[in-house]
Design an enzyme around this catalytic site. Structure first.
Site, PDB file in Angstrom:
ATOM      1  N   GLY A 101      83.833   2.253  70.141  1.00 27.16           N
ATOM      2  CA  GLY A 101      83.543   1.492  71.256  1.00 27.16           C
ATOM      3  C   GLY A 101      84.736   0.784  71.922  1.00 27.16           C
ATOM      4  O   GLY A 101      84.205  -0.332  72.736  1.00 27.16           O
ATOM      5  N   ASP A 148      82.115   0.683  81.235  1.00 28.37           N
ATOM      6  CA  ASP A 148      83.313   1.116  80.405  1.00 28.37           C
ATOM      7  C   ASP A 148      84.149   1.826  81.730  1.00 28.37           C
ATOM      8  O   ASP A 148      85.537   1.336  81.670  1.00 28.37           O
ATOM      9  CB  ASP A 148      82.976   2.247  79.639  1.00 28.37           C
ATOM     10  CG  ASP A 148      82.258   1.575  78.214  1.00 28.37           C
ATOM     11  OD1 ASP A 148      81.978   0.621  78.294  1.00 28.37           O
ATOM     12  OD2 ASP A 148      82.208   2.724  77.183  1.00 28.37           O
TER      13      ASP A 148
HETATM   14  C1  MEV Z   1      79.603   0.646  75.497  1.00 33.70           C
HETATM   15  O1  MEV Z   1      80.828   0.439  75.691  1.00 33.70           O
HETATM   16  C2  MEV Z   1      78.509  -0.487  75.975  1.00 33.70           C
HETATM   17  C3  MEV Z   1      77.099  -0.373  76.015  1.00 33.70           C
HETATM   18  O2  MEV Z   1      76.549  -1.435  76.644  1.00 33.70           O
HETATM   19  C4  MEV Z   1      76.346   1.124  76.851  1.00 33.70           C
HETATM   20  C5  MEV Z   1      76.915   0.907  78.316  1.00 33.70           C
HETATM   21  O3  MEV Z   1      76.963  -0.184  78.854  1.00 33.70           O
HETATM   22  O4  MEV Z   1      76.806   2.029  78.907  1.00 33.70           O
HETATM   23  C6  MEV Z   1      76.470  -0.248  74.531  1.00 33.70           C
END
Ligand code: MEV
Length: 309
Positions: A101, A148
């Protein structure tokens, strides 16, 4: 040496894929790095990837459609109108745990893309670099929102809405976070796909949750811009509960969120794709160490303090 930071999502993950706003910030102390060396034997572009203390050499065929590394190289060369890949070694290394994450994939692609451009005597500006990293993110994630790559390429806190112009966030009062790792690696692509499945089965119920997350993000933005850090805590807790309803929490994330709150954190939530990976706890200078310690005792494999703003 070229480098790019990790990222944390403070508010709005998952809902951001559906057009809701989200807030994210770079974690400058965790980085991916690349460097270019001339090749003494052999020809073509070779990556030397350091992973778990081991070095792995990968010869890059830019036409290989199954590799995200090749995709990054191909997109950069095409964008710069260069037909032959440079004959160099590009070393890649990263402190950012994968599948946790923290944007490891986007950070590695960022430093690889910039290294390829540098190796052919050019530099990618942030807009082009961001677009290229986003294209590669689609290979990792399927339907990424683009948050991201944006926060990592610009290395600034952002208020992000998909397909909207970039909005940098002003943070007058520093936000102190403990970023703690469950040690469980989890695929963002699968978590995003599962939320999509839920959404397709029950669009109305899920839309209510996504819109509620969006409303929390708006309140969080106001609190951040007003320097009202205390107000962020309950908003984090609400956001985490909504993510739990979207099925992206996990027993390990719940244990860390509970441990942080019991140790006096102002707020805590999972961060990123969920199902494992990292959570964040909002702390004050007085509670930082206690919360960090409590997270370690509750099983966090790493608990890092970072300040945003
Ligand atoms: C991943 O860091 C964040 C999510 O919202 C996926 C995205 O925004 O592409 C889960």
């Amino acid at each position: 040496m070229i480098s790019a930071p990790a990222k944390v999502i403070l508010f709005g993950e998952h809902a951001v894929v559906y057009g809701q706003p989200a807030i994210a910030a770079p974690v400058s102390s965790l980085r991916a790095r690349s460097a270019i060396q001339s090749r003494t034997e052999g020809e073509g572009l070779r990556l030397i990837v350091t992973s778990n203390g081991q070095q792995l050499a990968v010869e890059i065929d830019p036409e290989d459609v199954n590799s995200a590394f090749s995709a990054a190289v191909r997109l950069v060369l095409r964008h710069l109108k260069v037909s032959v890949p440079p004959s160099v070694n590009i070393t890649l290394e990263s402190d950012i745990p994968v599948a946790s994450g923290l944007g490891s994939g986007a950070a590695i692609t960022t430093v690889l893309a910039q290294a390829v451009a540098t190796a052919v005597g050019q530099k990618l500006d942030a807009v082009d670099l961001n677009q290229i990293v986003f294209e590669v993110e689609k290979i990792y994630h399927g339907t990424p929102s683009g948050i991201d790559n944006t926060v990592i390429v610009y290395e600034k806190p952002v208020y992000y809405v998909r397909n909207h112009p970039l909005e940098l966030l002003t943070i007058p009062q520093p936000i102190i976070l403990i970023v703690a790792d469950t040690g469980v690696s989890a695929s963002t692509k699968i978590a995003v796909g599962d939320v999509r499945y839920l959404y397709e089965r029950e669009p109305e119920r899920i839309q209510v949750i996504l819109s509620s997350i969006g409303a929390v993000v708006q309140q969080a933005r106001t609190a951040i811009e007003n320097g009202d850090i205390e107000a962020l805590g309950p908003l984090m807790v609400q956001n985490h509960a909504m993510l739990r309803t979207l099925t992206v929490s996990s027993p390990e994330l719940e244990a860390l969120v509970d441990a942080a709150m019991n140790a006096g954190a102002l707020g805590a939530k999972l961060s990123g794709g969920g199902r494992g990976g990292n959570m964040i706890a909002l702390v004050t200078p007085e509670t930082a160490e206690i919360v960090q310690q409590a997270l370690r005792e509750a099983g966090a494999t790493r608990a890092l303090m970072t300040t945003i703003g």
